[in-house]
Scaffold this motif. Structure first.
Motif, mmCIF file in Angstrom:
data_model
loop_
_atom_site.group_PDB
_atom_site.id
_atom_site.type_symbol
_atom_site.label_atom_id
_atom_site.label_comp_id
_atom_site.label_asym_id
_atom_site.label_seq_id
_atom_site.Cartn_x
_atom_site.Cartn_y
_atom_site.Cartn_z
ATOM 1 N N GLN A 244 0.814 -1.218 0.000
ATOM 2 C CA GLN A 244 0.000 0.000 0.000
ATOM 3 C C GLN A 244 0.845 1.264 0.000
ATOM 4 O O GLN A 244 0.312 2.366 0.121
ATOM 5 C CB GLN A 244 -0.919 0.009 1.236
ATOM 6 C CG GLN A 244 -1.755 -1.234 1.407
ATOM 7 C CD GLN A 244 -2.718 -1.452 0.257
ATOM 8 O OE1 GLN A 244 -3.348 -0.519 -0.231
ATOM 9 N NE2 GLN A 244 -2.819 -2.704 -0.192
ATOM 10 N N GLN A 245 2.149 1.112 -0.135
ATOM 11 C CA GLN A 245 3.049 2.259 -0.080
ATOM 12 C C GLN A 245 4.072 2.172 -1.193
ATOM 13 O O GLN A 245 4.590 1.096 -1.498
ATOM 14 C CB GLN A 245 3.746 2.319 1.286
ATOM 15 C CG GLN A 245 4.601 3.554 1.498
ATOM 16 C CD GLN A 245 5.145 3.615 2.920
ATOM 17 O OE1 GLN A 245 4.818 2.794 3.760
ATOM 18 N NE2 GLN A 245 6.000 4.598 3.183
ATOM 19 N N CYS A 246 4.362 3.310 -1.798
ATOM 20 C CA CYS A 246 5.376 3.368 -2.845
ATOM 21 C C CYS A 246 6.752 3.418 -2.194
ATOM 22 O O CYS A 246 6.902 3.978 -1.101
ATOM 23 C CB CYS A 246 5.139 4.606 -3.719
ATOM 24 S SG CYS A 246 6.315 4.724 -5.113
ATOM 25 N N PRO A 247 7.785 2.880 -2.832
ATOM 26 C CA PRO A 247 9.132 2.980 -2.283
ATOM 27 C C PRO A 247 9.608 4.413 -2.061
ATOM 28 O O PRO A 247 10.540 4.642 -1.293
ATOM 29 C CB PRO A 247 9.996 2.272 -3.332
ATOM 30 C CG PRO A 247 9.063 1.325 -3.996
ATOM 31 C CD PRO A 247 7.736 1.995 -4.015
ATOM 32 N N CYS A 248 8.975 5.378 -2.707
ATOM 33 C CA CYS A 248 9.349 6.776 -2.469
ATOM 34 C C CYS A 248 8.756 7.305 -1.175
ATOM 35 O O CYS A 248 9.078 8.410 -0.729
ATOM 36 C CB CYS A 248 8.916 7.658 -3.643
ATOM 37 S SG CYS A 248 7.124 7.869 -3.772
ATOM 38 N N GLY A 249 7.859 6.537 -0.553
ATOM 39 C CA GLY A 249 7.247 6.935 0.704
ATOM 40 C C GLY A 249 5.807 7.387 0.582
ATOM 41 O O GLY A 249 5.120 7.551 1.595
ATOM 42 N N ARG A 259 -3.656 -5.170 -9.446
ATOM 43 C CA ARG A 259 -2.353 -5.809 -9.632
ATOM 44 C C ARG A 259 -1.315 -4.863 -10.221
ATOM 45 O O ARG A 259 -0.194 -5.293 -10.495
ATOM 46 C CB ARG A 259 -2.483 -7.036 -10.547
ATOM 47 C CG ARG A 259 -3.524 -8.053 -10.126
ATOM 48 C CD ARG A 259 -3.454 -8.422 -8.664
ATOM 49 N NE ARG A 259 -2.159 -8.969 -8.295
ATOM 50 C CZ ARG A 259 -1.795 -9.251 -7.061
ATOM 51 N NH1 ARG A 259 -2.608 -8.989 -6.055
ATOM 52 N NH2 ARG A 259 -0.609 -9.747 -6.801
ATOM 53 N N LYS A 260 -1.670 -3.606 -10.424
ATOM 54 C CA LYS A 260 -0.722 -2.647 -10.978
ATOM 55 C C LYS A 260 -0.480 -1.516 -9.991
ATOM 56 O O LYS A 260 -1.386 -1.084 -9.278
ATOM 57 C CB LYS A 260 -1.237 -2.086 -12.308
ATOM 58 C CG LYS A 260 -0.190 -1.328 -13.102
ATOM 59 C CD LYS A 260 -0.680 -1.028 -14.510
ATOM 60 C CE LYS A 260 0.405 -0.324 -15.320
ATOM 61 N NZ LYS A 260 -0.034 -0.031 -16.699
ATOM 62 N N HIS A 261 0.764 -1.046 -9.959
ATOM 63 C CA HIS A 261 1.155 0.042 -9.055
ATOM 64 C C HIS A 261 1.513 1.266 -9.900
ATOM 65 O O HIS A 261 2.401 1.202 -10.760
ATOM 66 C CB HIS A 261 2.361 -0.398 -8.211
ATOM 67 C CG HIS A 261 2.965 0.700 -7.388
ATOM 68 N ND1 HIS A 261 2.612 0.931 -6.075
ATOM 69 C CD2 HIS A 261 3.901 1.626 -7.696
ATOM 70 C CE1 HIS A 261 3.308 1.956 -5.610
ATOM 71 N NE2 HIS A 261 4.096 2.389 -6.574
ATOM 72 N N VAL A 262 0.824 2.375 -9.636
ATOM 73 C CA VAL A 262 1.116 3.635 -10.299
ATOM 74 C C VAL A 262 1.173 4.719 -9.230
ATOM 75 O O VAL A 262 0.176 4.987 -8.548
ATOM 76 C CB VAL A 262 0.054 3.996 -11.359
ATOM 77 C CG1 VAL A 262 0.400 5.326 -12.016
ATOM 78 C CG2 VAL A 262 -0.058 2.898 -12.406
ATOM 79 N N CYS A 263 2.341 5.337 -9.069
ATOM 80 C CA CYS A 263 2.534 6.361 -8.043
ATOM 81 C C CYS A 263 2.409 7.745 -8.680
ATOM 82 O O CYS A 263 3.099 8.049 -9.667
ATOM 83 C CB CYS A 263 3.888 6.203 -7.365
ATOM 84 S SG CYS A 263 4.236 7.449 -6.105
ATOM 85 N N GLY A 264 1.566 8.577 -8.092
ATOM 86 C CA GLY A 264 1.408 9.934 -8.604
ATOM 87 C C GLY A 264 2.500 10.878 -8.159
ATOM 88 O O GLY A 264 2.636 11.977 -8.709
ATOM 89 N N GLU A 265 3.315 10.465 -7.178
ATOM 90 C CA GLU A 265 4.388 11.323 -6.660
ATOM 91 C C GLU A 265 5.665 11.181 -7.478
ATOM 92 O O GLU A 265 6.211 12.136 -8.006
ATOM 93 C CB GLU A 265 4.650 10.986 -5.191
ATOM 94 C CG GLU A 265 3.498 11.299 -4.259
ATOM 95 C CD GLU A 265 3.268 12.777 -4.099
ATOM 96 O OE1 GLU A 265 4.249 13.545 -4.226
ATOM 97 O OE2 GLU A 265 2.119 13.189 -3.849
ATOM 98 N N SER A 303 10.619 0.065 -15.309
ATOM 99 C CA SER A 303 9.188 0.332 -15.425
ATOM 100 C C SER A 303 8.636 -0.513 -16.568
ATOM 101 O O SER A 303 9.105 -0.390 -17.693
ATOM 102 C CB SER A 303 8.929 1.825 -15.680
ATOM 103 O OG SER A 303 7.560 2.061 -15.862
ATOM 104 N N PHE A 304 7.689 -1.382 -16.264
ATOM 105 C CA PHE A 304 7.116 -2.217 -17.308
ATOM 106 C C PHE A 304 5.647 -2.442 -16.990
ATOM 107 O O PHE A 304 5.213 -2.383 -15.854
ATOM 108 C CB PHE A 304 7.841 -3.570 -17.432
ATOM 109 C CG PHE A 304 7.988 -4.302 -16.141
ATOM 110 C CD1 PHE A 304 9.040 -4.038 -15.293
ATOM 111 C CD2 PHE A 304 7.049 -5.261 -15.762
ATOM 112 C CE1 PHE A 304 9.161 -4.707 -14.096
ATOM 113 C CE2 PHE A 304 7.172 -5.937 -14.579
ATOM 114 C CZ PHE A 304 8.242 -5.667 -13.737
#
Length: 308
Positions: A244-249, A259-265, A303-304
């Motif tokens: 539930q968290q992006c590696p950027c924090g 099943r897909k992760h998209v971070c807006g930050e 990124s894929f």
């Protein structure tokens, strides 16, 4: 009694004592008596056995020819003879020295799952072989045959042995797969971060069959002892919220079917399990108290699109 080596008899008493101590510690699960057909192993704890080539000399039994799968290393402490599905195995317990591998600065985070067995922070995807699922159809037929047989008849024993052999075959497949994968990871990485999962709790839920088929607990156990022997560092991190968290924090909430992760930050776009592996790595490195920027690891992550 005279036909059994004295230390083998003493080991039986140690087993009984160990069982009762576990019962008193748990407060439930009273020890059950093991009949002749259930007692399938015995141990020479210190002496009474000698290995010479492919001949195993056992006190009170005599010489037994064995297939030595690999040479013994270190100091032999105990010998356990075990009967599994009609096959006898000689299991030697040896004291060996650690075998550290050359220093390695490569790091990796590993996210285990059911769709894929494991996904690493380097975007390596290990397919889930699902060994039990593959053998389930054959196992179902054998268990139907067992139900039709009269209990403890000759046919019942024959089919029971076939069921046990199939279970053993599935175990060997899973064991071989996990040993090879854990060895490859330990050989290639100097720092490994994994989730501290409540596997026992997960194995009791609605996905129990799939979780037990994946056998994460045995895989992590193999990973731990191999890393310790090779002088690698393996770190368990808090599993809560890794998906539930992006590696950027930044928080990136998802449903189980997302099943897909998209971070807006930071703009990281990848599959869910890969993002979780990167977050596990970030938490592991933070626990290791390293000072290099975690953002570099995130930026280098490929990124894929999902399904690529």
């Amino acid at each position: 009694m005279r036909g059994v080596y004295s230390q083998v008899l003493q080991d039986v008493l140690h087993r009984v004592d160990k069982t009762y101590q576990a019962f008193f510690r748990r407060g439930k699960g009273f020890p059950r008596f093991k009949g002749k057909e259930q007692y399938d192993s015995f141990t020479y704890p210190q002496a009474g056995f000698c290995l010479s080539g492919n001949q195993l000399s056992l006190s009170k039994i005599g010489n037994v020819k064995i297939k030595l799968h690999r040479p013994l290393v270190g100091e032999v402490k105990t010998l356990t003879l075990k009967n599994e599905s009609g096959m006898w195995y000689a299991c030697f317990s040896c004291m060996v020295e650690a075998e550290p591998l050359p220093a390695n600065d490569d790091v990796v985070g590993i996210d285990v799952g059911l769709t894929s067995f494991a996904v690493t922070s380097a975007a390596e995807i290990v397919d889930n072989p699902r060994w039990f699922r593959q053998s389930q159809k054959k196992l179902r037929r054998l268990q139907r045959q067992v139900s039709r047989c009269k209990k403890r008849s000759t046919g019942w024993r024959r089919v029971q042995t076939a069921v046990a052999k199939l279970h053993r075959h599935v175990f060997n497949q899973r064991n071989d797969f996990q040993h090879k994968l854990s060895r490859e990871i330990v050989n290639h990485y100097g720092f490994i971060a994994v989730e501290d999962l409540n596997i026992k709790g997960l194995a009791g839920g609605m996905l129990a069959k799939s979780v037990q088929d994946a056998a994460w607990s045995s895989f992590l156990a193999k990973l731990f002892y191999k890393a310790e022997s090779a002088d690698r560092q393996l770190m368990k991190v808090n599993a809560r919220g890794t998906s539930q968290q992006c590696p950027c924090g930044a928080p990136v909430p998802k449903k189980l079917w997302d099943r897909k992760h998209v971070c807006g930050e930071c703009g990281l776009s990848t599959i869910r399990d890969h993002a979780s592996a990167l977050e596990i790595l970030r938490r592991g490195l933070r626990l290791r108290a390293k000072t290099f920027a975690i953002a570099d690891v995130v930026l280098e992550a490929p990124s894929f699109s999902y399904g690529a």
